[in-house]
Design a protein around this motif. Structure first.
Motif, PDB file in Angstrom:
ATOM      1  N   ILE A  63      37.993  39.427  54.478  1.00  0.00           N
ATOM      2  CA  ILE A  63      38.696  40.613  53.952  1.00  0.00           C
ATOM      3  C   ILE A  63      38.386  40.774  52.464  1.00  0.00           C
ATOM      4  N   LEU A  64      38.402  39.667  51.736  1.00  0.00           N
ATOM      5  CA  LEU A  64      38.089  39.741  50.302  1.00  0.00           C
ATOM      6  C   LEU A  64      36.665  40.243  50.095  1.00  0.00           C
ATOM      7  N   SER A  65      35.768  39.757  50.960  1.00  0.00           N
ATOM      8  CA  SER A  65      34.367  40.151  50.837  1.00  0.00           C
ATOM      9  C   SER A  65      34.207  41.666  51.048  1.00  0.00           C
ATOM     10  N   GLU A  66      34.935  42.203  52.047  1.00  0.00           N
ATOM     11  CA  GLU A  66      34.893  43.670  52.270  1.00  0.00           C
ATOM     12  C   GLU A  66      35.360  44.428  51.043  1.00  0.00           C
ATOM     13  N   LEU A  67      36.291  43.830  50.319  1.00  0.00           N
ATOM     14  CA  LEU A  67      36.841  44.493  49.133  1.00  0.00           C
ATOM     15  C   LEU A  67      36.010  44.207  47.893  1.00  0.00           C
ATOM     16  N   GLY A  68      34.997  43.351  48.033  1.00  0.00           N
ATOM     17  CA  GLY A  68      34.167  43.000  46.879  1.00  0.00           C
ATOM     18  C   GLY A  68      34.889  42.106  45.886  1.00  0.00           C
ATOM     19  N   ILE A  69      35.869  41.346  46.400  1.00  0.00           N
ATOM     20  CA  ILE A  69      36.636  40.461  45.512  1.00  0.00           C
ATOM     21  C   ILE A  69      36.220  39.014  45.772  1.00  0.00           C
ATOM     22  N   SER A  70      36.005  38.264  44.704  1.00  0.00           N
ATOM     23  CA  SER A  70      35.620  36.867  44.846  1.00  0.00           C
ATOM     24  C   SER A  70      36.866  36.000  45.051  1.00  0.00           C
ATOM     25  N   ARG A  71      36.790  35.082  46.006  1.00  0.00           N
ATOM     26  CA  ARG A  71      37.891  34.151  46.227  1.00  0.00           C
ATOM     27  C   ARG A  71      38.159  33.342  44.952  1.00  0.00           C
ATOM     28  N   ASP A  72      37.092  33.142  44.156  1.00  0.00           N
ATOM     29  CA  ASP A  72      37.233  32.333  42.939  1.00  0.00           C
ATOM     30  C   ASP A  72      38.129  32.973  41.894  1.00  0.00           C
ATOM     31  N   SER A  73      38.459  34.265  42.081  1.00  0.00           N
ATOM     32  CA  SER A  73      39.317  34.924  41.094  1.00  0.00           C
ATOM     33  C   SER A  73      40.800  34.793  41.472  1.00  0.00           C
ATOM     34  N   ILE A  74      41.058  34.183  42.642  1.00  0.00           N
ATOM     35  CA  ILE A  74      42.435  34.099  43.149  1.00  0.00           C
ATOM     36  C   ILE A  74      42.864  32.636  43.198  1.00  0.00           C
ATOM     37  N   TYR A  75      44.115  32.378  42.893  1.00  0.00           N
ATOM     38  CA  TYR A  75      44.629  31.014  43.010  1.00  0.00           C
ATOM     39  C   TYR A  75      45.192  30.848  44.420  1.00  0.00           C
ATOM     40  N   PHE A  93      45.269  44.249  46.775  1.00  0.00           N
ATOM     41  CA  PHE A  93      44.147  43.818  45.940  1.00  0.00           C
ATOM     42  C   PHE A  93      43.337  44.973  45.344  1.00  0.00           C
ATOM     43  N   THR A  94      43.729  46.200  45.623  1.00  0.00           N
ATOM     44  CA  THR A  94      42.957  47.326  45.082  1.00  0.00           C
ATOM     45  C   THR A  94      43.786  48.126  44.099  1.00  0.00           C
ATOM     46  N   SER A  95      43.194  49.146  43.562  1.00  0.00           N
ATOM     47  CA  SER A  95      43.889  49.924  42.535  1.00  0.00           C
ATOM     48  C   SER A  95      45.159  50.560  43.065  1.00  0.00           C
ATOM     49  N   ASP A  96      45.226  50.756  44.412  1.00  0.00           N
ATOM     50  CA  ASP A  96      46.451  51.346  44.960  1.00  0.00           C
ATOM     51  C   ASP A  96      47.667  50.475  44.642  1.00  0.00           C
ATOM     52  N   SER A  97      47.414  49.161  44.645  1.00  0.00           N
ATOM     53  CA  SER A  97      48.540  48.262  44.390  1.00  0.00           C
ATOM     54  C   SER A  97      49.037  48.428  42.964  1.00  0.00           C
ATOM     55  N   GLU A  98      48.103  48.651  42.043  1.00  0.00           N
ATOM     56  CA  GLU A  98      48.508  48.870  40.652  1.00  0.00           C
ATOM     57  C   GLU A  98      49.421  50.083  40.575  1.00  0.00           C
ATOM     58  N   LYS A  99      49.015  51.118  41.305  1.00  0.00           N
ATOM     59  CA  LYS A  99      49.800  52.353  41.295  1.00  0.00           C
ATOM     60  C   LYS A  99      51.194  52.077  41.882  1.00  0.00           C
ATOM     61  N   LEU A 100      51.183  51.367  42.999  1.00  0.00           N
ATOM     62  CA  LEU A 100      52.446  51.060  43.664  1.00  0.00           C
ATOM     63  C   LEU A 100      53.362  50.267  42.732  1.00  0.00           C
ATOM     64  N   LEU A 101      52.789  49.239  42.108  1.00  0.00           N
ATOM     65  CA  LEU A 101      53.596  48.403  41.228  1.00  0.00           C
ATOM     66  C   LEU A 101      54.054  49.198  40.011  1.00  0.00           C
ATOM     67  N   ALA A 102      53.142  50.013  39.486  1.00  0.00           N
ATOM     68  CA  ALA A 102      53.474  50.780  38.288  1.00  0.00           C
ATOM     69  C   ALA A 102      54.577  51.795  38.571  1.00  0.00           C
ATOM     70  N   GLU A 103      54.564  52.339  39.765  1.00  0.00           N
ATOM     71  CA  GLU A 103      55.575  53.346  40.091  1.00  0.00           C
ATOM     72  C   GLU A 103      56.901  52.714  40.483  1.00  0.00           C
ATOM     73  N   GLY A 104      56.908  51.415  40.565  1.00  0.00           N
ATOM     74  CA  GLY A 104      58.163  50.729  40.842  1.00  0.00           C
ATOM     75  C   GLY A 104      58.626  50.858  42.279  1.00  0.00           C
ATOM     76  N   SER A 105      57.655  51.015  43.230  1.00  0.00           N
ATOM     77  CA  SER A 105      58.027  51.113  44.632  1.00  0.00           C
ATOM     78  C   SER A 105      58.295  49.715  45.172  1.00  0.00           C
ATOM     79  N   VAL A 106      59.293  49.096  44.587  1.00  0.00           N
ATOM     80  CA  VAL A 106      59.571  47.693  44.940  1.00  0.00           C
ATOM     81  C   VAL A 106      61.054  47.537  45.228  1.00  0.00           C
ATOM     82  N   ILE A 107      61.391  46.471  45.934  1.00  0.00           N
ATOM     83  CA  ILE A 107      62.796  46.161  46.115  1.00  0.00           C
ATOM     84  C   ILE A 107      63.072  44.870  45.354  1.00  0.00           C
ATOM     85  N   SER A 108      64.248  44.772  44.792  1.00  0.00           N
ATOM     86  CA  SER A 108      64.605  43.558  44.060  1.00  0.00           C
ATOM     87  C   SER A 108      65.417  42.653  44.974  1.00  0.00           C
ATOM     88  N   LEU A 109      65.311  41.368  44.735  1.00  0.00           N
ATOM     89  CA  LEU A 109      66.051  40.418  45.562  1.00  0.00           C
ATOM     90  C   LEU A 109      66.960  39.599  44.656  1.00  0.00           C
TER      91      LEU A 109
END
Ligand code: SF4
Length: 197
Positions: free
Chosen positions: A66-78, A181-197
């Motif tokens: 999945i990371l490969s399809e997205l062009g993301i290196s596993r080495d960039s993720i912990y 892992f894509t720019s959509d997530s940045e948008k989602l996070l930036a817009e605050g479409s999150v729930i708090s726990l």
């Protein structure tokens, strides 16, 4: 990464729970000390125990593809696990084992300070619950939701082993990872479409 190296030395010699009796290698997390994303799995399997590295079996290969399809290196993720020693017969770790080993996850999160944490499966979620002093719902109830916990964005997903057992869920898994892992997530996070726990 001296802090992570020190932590790994502690993990390698840890005997805090009974799982140390069965291990060949305790498996430390792997990835950059300043990674933006942290993936948390359940526990080492046969191959991980043999080699001493996380997510190198079939589950890891699914994530890699999945990371490969997205062009993301596993080495960039912990990438790490809730429990660092392989349970005998690949059994689900007990609550006591998860709780005991969560001290290491807490330390890893504090050192790496990822922006987004992706716990895969209920064991990873339970461990995160001990780290943050929260009770998360089951992964089936919150997969795909972004949960703000302290200053971390937590994005629960099914464990890839569950996806391999039931490939029909793969579309949700792939799309979920793609979203986070894509720019959509940045948008989602930036817009605050999150729930708090
Ligand atoms: S599973 Fe965790 S707490 Fe248990 S012995 Fe291994 S490193 Fe220590």
């Amino acid at each position: 990464m001296p802090q992570l190296d020190d932590l790994c030395s502690l993990i390698a010699s840890c005997k805090m729970c009974g799982l140390h009796y069965f291990r060949k290698n305790a498996v430390c997390g792997k990835g950059p000390a300043n990674a933006k994303y942290m993936i948390i799995g359940e526990a080492p399997g046969f191959q991980e125990d043999e080699v001493g590295a996380p997510f190198i079996g079939r589950s890891g290969k699914l994530i890699d593809s999945i990371l490969s399809e997205l062009g993301i290196s596993r080495d960039s993720i912990y990438i790490t696990n809730a429990v660092r020693c392989r349970p005998s017969m690949n059994k689900t770790p007990s609550v006591k084992e998860i709780k005991t080993c969560s001290d290491y996850l807490k330390e890893e999160i504090s050192i790496v300070a990822p922006r987004v944490i992706i716990p895969m499966g209920n064991v990873a979620l339970k461990s995160l619950g001990y780290v943050f002093g929260k009770k998360f719902p089951k992964v089936s109830e919150i997969t795909g939701k972004v949960i703000l916990v302290n200053r971390y964005y937590v994005y629960p997903q099914f464990h890839p082993a569950a996806i391999l057992r039931n490939p029909k869920k793969n579309v949700y898994f792939s799309e979920g990872l793609k979203m986070v892992f894509t720019s959509d997530s940045e948008k989602l996070l930036a817009e605050g479409s999150v729930i708090s726990l």
